[in-house]
Design a protein around this motif. Structure first.
Motif, PDB file in Angstrom:
ATOM      1  N   GLU A 111      -4.987  -6.306  63.501  1.00 39.19           N
ATOM      2  CA  GLU A 111      -5.635  -5.072  63.942  1.00 39.19           C
ATOM      3  C   GLU A 111      -5.615  -4.025  62.849  1.00 39.19           C
ATOM      4  N   SER A 112      -6.265  -2.895  63.135  1.00 42.31           N
ATOM      5  CA  SER A 112      -6.283  -1.773  62.195  1.00 42.31           C
ATOM      6  C   SER A 112      -6.400  -0.468  62.969  1.00 42.31           C
ATOM      7  N   THR A 113      -5.999   0.612  62.326  1.00 40.92           N
ATOM      8  CA  THR A 113      -6.136   1.929  62.920  1.00 40.92           C
ATOM      9  C   THR A 113      -6.415   2.933  61.812  1.00 40.92           C
ATOM     10  N   THR A 114      -6.957   4.061  62.192  1.00 41.94           N
ATOM     11  CA  THR A 114      -7.333   5.067  61.200  1.00 41.94           C
ATOM     12  C   THR A 114      -6.831   6.448  61.611  1.00 41.94           C
ATOM     13  N   VAL A 115      -6.727   7.306  60.622  1.00 48.64           N
ATOM     14  CA  VAL A 115      -6.341   8.689  60.855  1.00 48.64           C
ATOM     15  C   VAL A 115      -7.023   9.546  59.793  1.00 48.64           C
ATOM     16  N   ILE A 116      -7.304  10.790  60.122  1.00 49.97           N
ATOM     17  CA  ILE A 116      -7.924  11.713  59.169  1.00 49.97           C
ATOM     18  C   ILE A 116      -6.881  12.723  58.693  1.00 49.97           C
ATOM     19  N   VAL A 117      -6.740  12.845  57.386  1.00 47.85           N
ATOM     20  CA  VAL A 117      -5.878  13.849  56.764  1.00 47.85           C
ATOM     21  C   VAL A 117      -6.775  14.805  55.983  1.00 47.85           C
ATOM     22  N   THR A 118      -6.592  16.094  56.186  1.00 41.78           N
ATOM     23  CA  THR A 118      -7.400  17.113  55.518  1.00 41.78           C
ATOM     24  C   THR A 118      -6.560  17.869  54.506  1.00 41.78           C
ATOM     25  N   ILE A 119      -7.090  17.992  53.289  1.00 40.07           N
ATOM     26  CA  ILE A 119      -6.429  18.792  52.248  1.00 40.07           C
ATOM     27  C   ILE A 119      -7.276  20.034  51.993  1.00 40.07           C
ATOM     28  N   LYS A 120      -6.668  21.198  52.134  1.00 38.33           N
ATOM     29  CA  LYS A 120      -7.344  22.467  51.845  1.00 38.33           C
ATOM     30  C   LYS A 120      -6.828  23.007  50.523  1.00 38.33           C
ATOM     31  N   ASN A 121      -7.717  23.078  49.536  1.00 40.30           N
ATOM     32  CA  ASN A 121      -7.363  23.532  48.191  1.00 40.30           C
ATOM     33  C   ASN A 121      -7.905  24.947  47.994  1.00 40.30           C
ATOM     34  N   THR A 122      -7.035  25.887  47.674  1.00 37.03           N
ATOM     35  CA  THR A 122      -7.413  27.300  47.620  1.00 37.03           C
ATOM     36  C   THR A 122      -7.213  27.883  46.227  1.00 37.03           C
ATOM     37  N   PHE A 123      -8.230  28.627  45.761  1.00 32.71           N
ATOM     38  CA  PHE A 123      -8.114  29.354  44.491  1.00 32.71           C
ATOM     39  C   PHE A 123      -7.529  30.733  44.770  1.00 32.71           C
ATOM     40  N   ILE A 124      -6.521  31.120  43.995  1.00 33.07           N
ATOM     41  CA  ILE A 124      -5.844  32.401  44.194  1.00 33.07           C
ATOM     42  C   ILE A 124      -6.109  33.355  43.036  1.00 33.07           C
ATOM     43  N   GLU A 125      -5.856  32.901  41.815  1.00 29.70           N
ATOM     44  CA  GLU A 125      -6.006  33.748  40.640  1.00 29.70           C
ATOM     45  C   GLU A 125      -6.050  32.876  39.396  1.00 29.70           C
ATOM     46  N   GLY A 126      -6.462  33.474  38.269  1.00 31.21           N
ATOM     47  CA  GLY A 126      -6.494  32.709  37.027  1.00 31.21           C
ATOM     48  C   GLY A 126      -7.142  33.479  35.893  1.00 31.21           C
ATOM     49  N   LEU A 127      -6.763  33.127  34.666  1.00 32.19           N
ATOM     50  CA  LEU A 127      -7.324  33.721  33.459  1.00 32.19           C
ATOM     51  C   LEU A 127      -8.128  32.652  32.731  1.00 32.19           C
ATOM     52  N   PHE A 128      -9.397  32.946  32.458  1.00 29.00           N
ATOM     53  CA  PHE A 128     -10.296  31.996  31.819  1.00 29.00           C
ATOM     54  C   PHE A 128     -10.844  32.601  30.521  1.00 29.00           C
ATOM     55  N   TYR A 129     -11.133  31.723  29.549  1.00 25.95           N
ATOM     56  CA  TYR A 129     -11.658  32.158  28.257  1.00 25.95           C
ATOM     57  C   TYR A 129     -13.022  31.523  28.025  1.00 25.95           C
ATOM     58  N   GLY A 130     -13.964  32.312  27.520  1.00 29.68           N
ATOM     59  CA  GLY A 130     -15.304  31.798  27.255  1.00 29.68           C
ATOM     60  C   GLY A 130     -16.274  32.931  27.000  1.00 29.68           C
ATOM     61  N   GLY A 131     -17.501  32.769  27.481  1.00 27.31           N
ATOM     62  CA  GLY A 131     -18.469  33.817  27.260  1.00 27.31           C
ATOM     63  C   GLY A 131     -19.844  33.468  27.791  1.00 27.31           C
ATOM     64  N   PHE A 132     -20.855  34.187  27.276  1.00 28.57           N
ATOM     65  CA  PHE A 132     -22.215  34.113  27.779  1.00 28.57           C
ATOM     66  C   PHE A 132     -23.186  33.751  26.656  1.00 28.57           C
ATOM     67  N   ASN A 133     -24.372  33.311  27.063  1.00 28.70           N
ATOM     68  CA  ASN A 133     -25.492  33.245  26.130  1.00 28.70           C
ATOM     69  C   ASN A 133     -26.734  33.766  26.839  1.00 28.70           C
TER      70      ASN A 133
END
Length: 232
Positions: A111-133
């Protein structure tokens, strides 16, 4: 007659017992300590091994992501992995922002059985480097001015950049929906809209998209000016 009666009663209990055993063998269950897991952007993690009543025969685990929360199977992309023997579910720092539903199956030869697991990934803060064109075309080889953008957990965004050799700064606010981030700056009505994604290698994360002036009622940039690329 008594012998026939006793045999009939005995057969009745044998049948009932057999039915109960069949019910037990078809009652395979898989239980994780948490079915809704919250994690932060760029954090790796894993679950505790689930509890499974294997009905006498130990089996294996398999998993896939559901199409409504992940267009591509994150297991094929190595964002997620599951230990076939223990059922431990692991994720790396490239798991998408927002909620991802994972369809986990435990099965043996019976036999077999299934279950659903949910992962909630949240952005809080961060420093990024780059720019525009100033190129509105999707050109991955386009050059970008250098600068930085800092997102705080209070929802503010501080931009520091260089334009034709001159340093400029802007203050604004950011909002995020799943992996799509929108940044509104007070100066020049500047708007950034793009995807923020974690990566398993280097750089650790990217924030890429289009920039311009203003948003219409559909939350689309009204006056496109170019592209941006920032990395963490």
């Amino acid at each position: 007659m008594k012998t026939i009666k006793y045999i009939g009663v005995l057969l009745f209990f044998v049948i009932i017992n057999a039915c109960n055993n069949d019910d037990d063998s078809n009652d395979l269950r898989i239980v994780y300590e948490e079915n809704f897991i919250e994690t932060l952007f760029l954090e790796t993690g894993e679950t505790e091994p689930p509890v499974v009543n294997w009905s006498g025969e130990r089996g294996i685990f398999s998993a896939t992501t559901l199409p409504n929360t992940a267009p591509d199977d994150l297991f094929n992309r190595n964002n997620l992995s599951i230990d076939e023997q223990t059922g431990v579910l692991s994720w790396d720092r490239s798991i998408p922002l927002g909620e991802t539903e994972i369809f986990i199956t435990a099965s043996n030869s019976i036999e077999s059985t299934t279950v659903i697991v949910t992962i909630k990934n949240t952005f809080i803060e961060g420093l990024f480097y780059g720019g525009f064109n100033n190129d509105v075309n999707d050109n991955s080889n386009a050059s970008f001015d250098s600068g930085s953008i800092n997102f705080t957990k209070e929802g503010t965004a501080g931009l520091l950049g260089i334009n034709d050799g001159d340093i400029f700064s802007m203050e604004g606010t950011w909002t995020i929906d799943e992996s799509i981030m929108t940044v509104n700056f007070d100066t020049d009505n500047r708007v950034l809209k793009g995807y923020i994604n974690g990566r398993s290698g280097e750089p650790a994360a990217t924030f890429t998209g289009q920039w311009g002036e203003g948003l219409d009622q559909n939350n689309t940039i009204e006056n496109l000016r170019g592209l941006f690329r920032f990395t963490q």
